[in-house]
Design a protein around this motif. Structure first.
Motif, PDB file in Angstrom:
ATOM      1  N   SER A  96       0.857  -1.250  -0.036  1.00  0.00           N
ATOM      2  CA  SER A  96       0.219   0.025   0.012  1.00  0.00           C
ATOM      3  C   SER A  96       0.863   1.102   0.096  1.00  0.00           C
ATOM      4  O   SER A  96       2.306   1.038  -0.035  1.00  0.00           O
ATOM      5  CB  SER A  96      -0.938  -0.035   1.070  1.00  0.00           C
ATOM      6  N   GLY A  97       0.167   2.350  -0.177  1.00  0.00           N
ATOM      7  CA  GLY A  97       0.809   3.783  -0.175  1.00  0.00           C
ATOM      8  C   GLY A  97       1.397   4.085   1.224  1.00  0.00           C
ATOM      9  O   GLY A  97       2.638   4.389   1.409  1.00  0.00           O
ATOM     10  N   ALA A  98       0.534   3.838   2.234  1.00  0.00           N
ATOM     11  CA  ALA A  98       0.862   4.225   3.423  1.00  0.00           C
ATOM     12  C   ALA A  98       2.285   3.453   4.006  1.00  0.00           C
ATOM     13  O   ALA A  98       3.094   3.940   4.779  1.00  0.00           O
ATOM     14  CB  ALA A  98      -0.064   3.802   4.575  1.00  0.00           C
ATOM     15  N   GLU A  99       2.141   2.278   3.439  1.00  0.00           N
ATOM     16  CA  GLU A  99       3.418   1.190   4.020  1.00  0.00           C
ATOM     17  C   GLU A  99       4.622   1.754   3.191  1.00  0.00           C
ATOM     18  O   GLU A  99       5.741   1.630   3.914  1.00  0.00           O
ATOM     19  CB  GLU A  99       3.034  -0.052   3.664  1.00  0.00           C
ATOM     20  N   PHE A 214      10.013  12.028  -1.512  1.00  0.00           N
ATOM     21  CA  PHE A 214       8.959  12.454  -2.341  1.00  0.00           C
ATOM     22  C   PHE A 214       7.662  11.407  -2.206  1.00  0.00           C
ATOM     23  O   PHE A 214       8.036  10.243  -2.320  1.00  0.00           O
ATOM     24  CB  PHE A 214       9.309  12.601  -3.792  1.00  0.00           C
ATOM     25  N   ASP A 215       6.627  11.944  -1.680  1.00  0.00           N
ATOM     26  CA  ASP A 215       5.465  10.952  -1.861  1.00  0.00           C
ATOM     27  C   ASP A 215       4.628  11.199  -3.258  1.00  0.00           C
ATOM     28  O   ASP A 215       4.063  11.891  -3.374  1.00  0.00           O
ATOM     29  CB  ASP A 215       4.533  11.551  -0.611  1.00  0.00           C
ATOM     30  N   GLU A 216       5.031  10.059  -3.753  1.00  0.00           N
ATOM     31  CA  GLU A 216       4.516   9.928  -5.431  1.00  0.00           C
ATOM     32  C   GLU A 216       3.475   9.153  -5.453  1.00  0.00           C
ATOM     33  O   GLU A 216       3.130   8.342  -6.546  1.00  0.00           O
ATOM     34  CB  GLU A 216       5.468   9.945  -6.442  1.00  0.00           C
ATOM     35  N   VAL A 217       2.616   8.852  -4.309  1.00  0.00           N
ATOM     36  CA  VAL A 217       1.669   7.494  -4.203  1.00  0.00           C
ATOM     37  C   VAL A 217       0.869   7.737  -5.269  1.00  0.00           C
ATOM     38  O   VAL A 217       0.214   6.997  -6.091  1.00  0.00           O
ATOM     39  CB  VAL A 217       1.294   7.337  -2.892  1.00  0.00           C
ATOM     40  N   GLN A 218       0.144   9.099  -5.445  1.00  0.00           N
ATOM     41  CA  GLN A 218      -0.617   9.474  -6.294  1.00  0.00           C
ATOM     42  C   GLN A 218      -0.332  10.148  -7.755  1.00  0.00           C
ATOM     43  O   GLN A 218      -0.885   9.689  -8.654  1.00  0.00           O
ATOM     44  CB  GLN A 218      -1.785  10.640  -5.773  1.00  0.00           C
ATOM     45  N   CYS A 219       0.761  10.637  -7.470  1.00  0.00           N
ATOM     46  CA  CYS A 219       1.431  11.660  -8.611  1.00  0.00           C
ATOM     47  C   CYS A 219       2.147  10.752  -9.805  1.00  0.00           C
ATOM     48  O   CYS A 219       2.591  10.940 -10.775  1.00  0.00           O
ATOM     49  CB  CYS A 219       1.703  12.853  -8.651  1.00  0.00           C
ATOM     50  N   ALA A 243       2.810   3.814  -4.974  1.00  0.00           N
ATOM     51  CA  ALA A 243       1.778   2.791  -5.123  1.00  0.00           C
ATOM     52  C   ALA A 243       0.701   3.057  -6.116  1.00  0.00           C
ATOM     53  O   ALA A 243       0.950   3.526  -7.185  1.00  0.00           O
ATOM     54  CB  ALA A 243       1.253   2.757  -3.445  1.00  0.00           C
ATOM     55  N   LYS A 244      -0.546   3.044  -5.494  1.00  0.00           N
ATOM     56  CA  LYS A 244      -1.623   3.284  -6.521  1.00  0.00           C
ATOM     57  C   LYS A 244      -1.607   2.789  -7.798  1.00  0.00           C
ATOM     58  O   LYS A 244      -1.633   1.706  -8.029  1.00  0.00           O
ATOM     59  CB  LYS A 244      -2.188   4.848  -6.308  1.00  0.00           C
ATOM     60  N   GLY A 245      -1.227   3.532  -8.715  1.00  0.00           N
ATOM     61  CA  GLY A 245      -1.199   3.071 -10.294  1.00  0.00           C
ATOM     62  C   GLY A 245      -0.253   2.206 -10.378  1.00  0.00           C
ATOM     63  O   GLY A 245      -0.304   1.409 -11.508  1.00  0.00           O
TER      64      GLY A 245
HETATM   65  C1  LIG Z   1      -3.215   7.489  -1.399  1.00  0.00           C
HETATM   66  C2  LIG Z   1      -2.240   8.365  -0.720  1.00  0.00           C
HETATM   67  C3  LIG Z   1      -1.437   7.598   0.201  1.00  0.00           C
HETATM   68  C4  LIG Z   1      -1.814   6.319   0.925  1.00  0.00           C
HETATM   69  O1  LIG Z   1      -2.039   5.127   0.167  1.00  0.00           O
HETATM   70  P1  LIG Z   1      -2.743   3.956   0.753  1.00  0.00           P
HETATM   71  O2  LIG Z   1      -2.728   2.943  -0.399  1.00  0.00           O
HETATM   72  O3  LIG Z   1      -4.090   4.171   0.751  1.00  0.00           O
HETATM   73  O4  LIG Z   1      -2.171   3.549   2.003  1.00  0.00           O
HETATM   74  C5  LIG Z   1      -0.116   8.176   0.522  1.00  0.00           C
HETATM   75  N1  LIG Z   1       0.176   9.179  -0.203  1.00  0.00           N
HETATM   76  C6  LIG Z   1      -0.709   9.813  -0.952  1.00  0.00           C
HETATM   77  C7  LIG Z   1       0.028  11.227  -1.819  1.00  0.00           C
HETATM   78  C8  LIG Z   1      -1.816   9.193  -1.615  1.00  0.00           C
HETATM   79  O5  LIG Z   1      -2.222   9.837  -2.322  1.00  0.00           O
END
Ligand SMILES: *Cc1c(COP(=O)(O)O)cnc(C)c1O
Length: 395
Positions: A96-99, A214-219, A243-245
Motif C-alpha cells: 500500500s501507499g501508507a506502507e 517525495f510521496d508520489e503515491v498519487q502522482c 503505490a496506487k497506479g
Molecule cells: C493514497 C495516498 C497515500 C496512501 O496510500 P494507501 O494505499 O491508501 O495507504 C499516501 N500518499 C498519497 C499522496 C496518496 O495519495
C-alpha cells in the motif's frame, strides 16, 4: 446489532460496481458509469486490461506467495526495472501507499541514525498533505480531521506551509532529518508545487545533508505524463514512495531510494510478509510493460493537454461555478467557486460520471491513462450537461 459488517469508516454512496469494462464501471443494477476517478488514480490501465489480467492469471496459476526468506526472481526483475527507469538504486516492495511512506520515513531516519546521528529524526512535512492513514502517516500530516480520536501522534514531524521555502527553512533545526513532500498534492486539491520550491528543497537538503523524500503515491506511475513527477521538476529525490497506479488495481507499493539514502536499511531492519510476493510482482511488471511502451507517456501528456485546454474553454461558460484548472498530465483538478462536493455528487448520481472530490473545493479528474477520444468526448458531454442542469444548493 446496529453496526454494519463493514466497519463504517467510509460514507459509502449508492454506486455499487460489480464489473469494469475499460473506462466504465457497471453497477449492480446495470447502470454504466464513466470512470474518471480510476479508484483514485489506481486503475491506470482501466478495468479490463488484457496484459494485466493475463499476467495475474498466469502468476496465480504458477506461484502466488512465498516468504521473503527465499530468493525472489520476480522481485529482482521488477526492482531492476524500477532502478533502470528512475533515480533509485534499490527498492522495498509494500502492499500500500501508507506502507511505502512508512518505509520512506524509516529510511530517512536510519540514514542519519545508522551514522550515529541519533538526534536527527524530524521530517518537515507540508500543510494539507496526505500520506496515508497509519499512525506515522497521519502524524506526518497537519490535518486535524485525521488526528481526532487517535492521539497521541507519533513525534518527529514539523509542519510547514506547502510551496513556501521560507516556511520550510523556518522549521529546520538540529533534529531535522529531511523533507517529506508530495510534488503534486492529491487529496489537498491537485496542487502542483512550484519548480522553485522543489528545487529549493533539493538545495536545502544538499547543503545540510538532509533526505529529500517525495510521496508520489498519487502522482507517480505515468499519471503526469512522466513515469514519476520528479522528472518534470528536473529534481531527483533521495527516497520516493510509490503505490496506487503501480499495481493497476492489484495492491502494490514500493519505497525506492538511492544507495546512499538506503545506507541504514540493512539486514533485519525492515520487513513485510506479503510485500513483493510473486503475484504482486507480476501485476507491477505488467503495468510497467504498458506504461513504458514506446509512446505511452507522450500519449498521456498529449491527452492531458487536450483535456486541459477543453476544460479551460468549458469553465469560461460557467464563470460562477469554476475558478481554474490545475494539475499535470492526466492528474487534473477543477477548482470551483462553490462547494465542489455537491457538484461531484450531482455528476455521479444524475450524469453517471465518476470523479473524486478533494480539498480546496477541487474536483479531481483522474481518468484511466488508456482513455481514448470516445471517452474524452463522453466526459465533456456529461460534464457540460451536468454544469447546465446544476443548481447550487442553498446555504
Ligand atoms: C493514497 C495516498 C497515500 C496512501 O496510500 P494507501 O494505499 O491508501 O495507504 C499516501 N500518499 C498519497 C499522496 C496518496 O495519495
Amino acid at each position: 446489532m446496529s453496526i454494519s459488517p463493514l466497519m463504517p469508516v467510509y460514507p459509502r454512496c449508492g454506486v455499487r460496481p460489480v464489473r469494469g469494462e475499460h473506462c466504465h464501471l457497471i453497477d449492480e443494477d446495470g447502470t454504466r458509469y464513466l470512470d474518471f476517478a480510476s479508484g483514485i488514480a489506481v486503475n491506470a490501465l482501466g478495468h479490463s486490461h488484457e496484459g494485466l489480467i493475463g499476467a495475474i492469471k498466469q502468476q496465480a496459476e504458477t506461484l502466488m506467495h512465498v516468504s521473503n526468506l527465499y530468493g525472489s526472481p520476480q522481485g529482482e526483475a521488477l526492482a531492476q526495472r524500477l532502478v533502470d527507469n528512475t533515480f533509485a538504486d534499490t527498492v522495498f516492495f509494500t502492499n500500500s501507499g501508507a506502507e511505502a511512506v512508512e518505509c520512506a520515513i524509516k529510511a530517512a531516519r536510519a540514514y542519519h541514525q545508522s551514522a550515529g546521528n541519533d538526534e536527527k529524526f524530524e521530517l518537515i512535512t507540508f500543510a494539507n498533505a496526505f500520506h496515508g492513514r497509519t499512525m506515522a502517516t497521519i502524524s506526518a500530516s497537519n490535518q486535524d480531521k485525521m488526528h481526532k480520536g487517535f492521539m497521541p501522534l507519533l513525534p518527529g514531524f514539523k509542519y510547514a506551509e506547502f510551496d513556501s521555502l521560507e516556511s520550510a527553512k523556518a522549521q529546520m533545526g538540529p533534529n531535522t532529518a529531511g523533507f517529506l513532500v508530495e510534488p503534486i498534492q492529491g487529496e489537498g486539491g491537485i496542487r502542483p508545487a512550484s519548480d522553485e520550491f522543489i528545487r529549493g528543497l533539493r538545495q536545502l537538503a544538499d547543503e545540510n545533508d538532509l533526505m529529500l523524500v517525495f510521496d508520489e503515491v498519487q502522482c507517480g506511475v505515468a499519471r503526469t505524463g512522466a513515469l514519476y513527477a520528479y522528472e518534470l521538476y528536473g529534481v531527483e529525490p533521495d527516497i520516493l514512495a510509490t503505490a496506487k497506479g503501480i499495481g493497476g488495481g492489484f495492491p502494490l507499493g514500493a519505497c525506492i531510494a538511492t544507495e546512499k539514502a538506503a545506507r541504514g536499511m540493512t539486514f533485519g531492519t525492515h520487513g513485510s510478509t506479503y510485500g513483493g510476493n510473486p503475484l504482486a510482482m507480476a501485476a507491477g511488471m505488467a503495468v510497467l510493460d504498458a506504461v513504458l511502451e514506446e509512446g505511452f507517456l507522450a500519449d498521456v501528456t498529449e491527452k492531458g493537454e487536450r483535456i486541459r485546454s477543453r476544460l479551460e474553454q468549458f469553465i469560461g461558460n460557467y464563470p460562477d461555478l469554476f475558478e481554474l484548472v490545475r494539475g499535470k498530465g492526466l492528474m487534473l483538478g477543477l477548482k470551483m467557486k462553490v462547494e465542489s462536493r455537491p457538484f461531484f455528487v450531482h455528476l455521479r448520481d444524475n450524469h453517471q460520471l465518476l470523479t473524486v472530490a478533494a480539498g480546496d473545493n477541487t474536483l479531481r479528474v483522474l481518468p484511466p491513462l488508456v482513455i481514448g477520444d470516445a471517452e474524452i468526448d463522453e466526459f465533456f458531454d456529461k460534464l457540460s450537461a451536468g454544469a447546465a442542469d446544476y443548481t447550487i444548493p442553498e446555504g
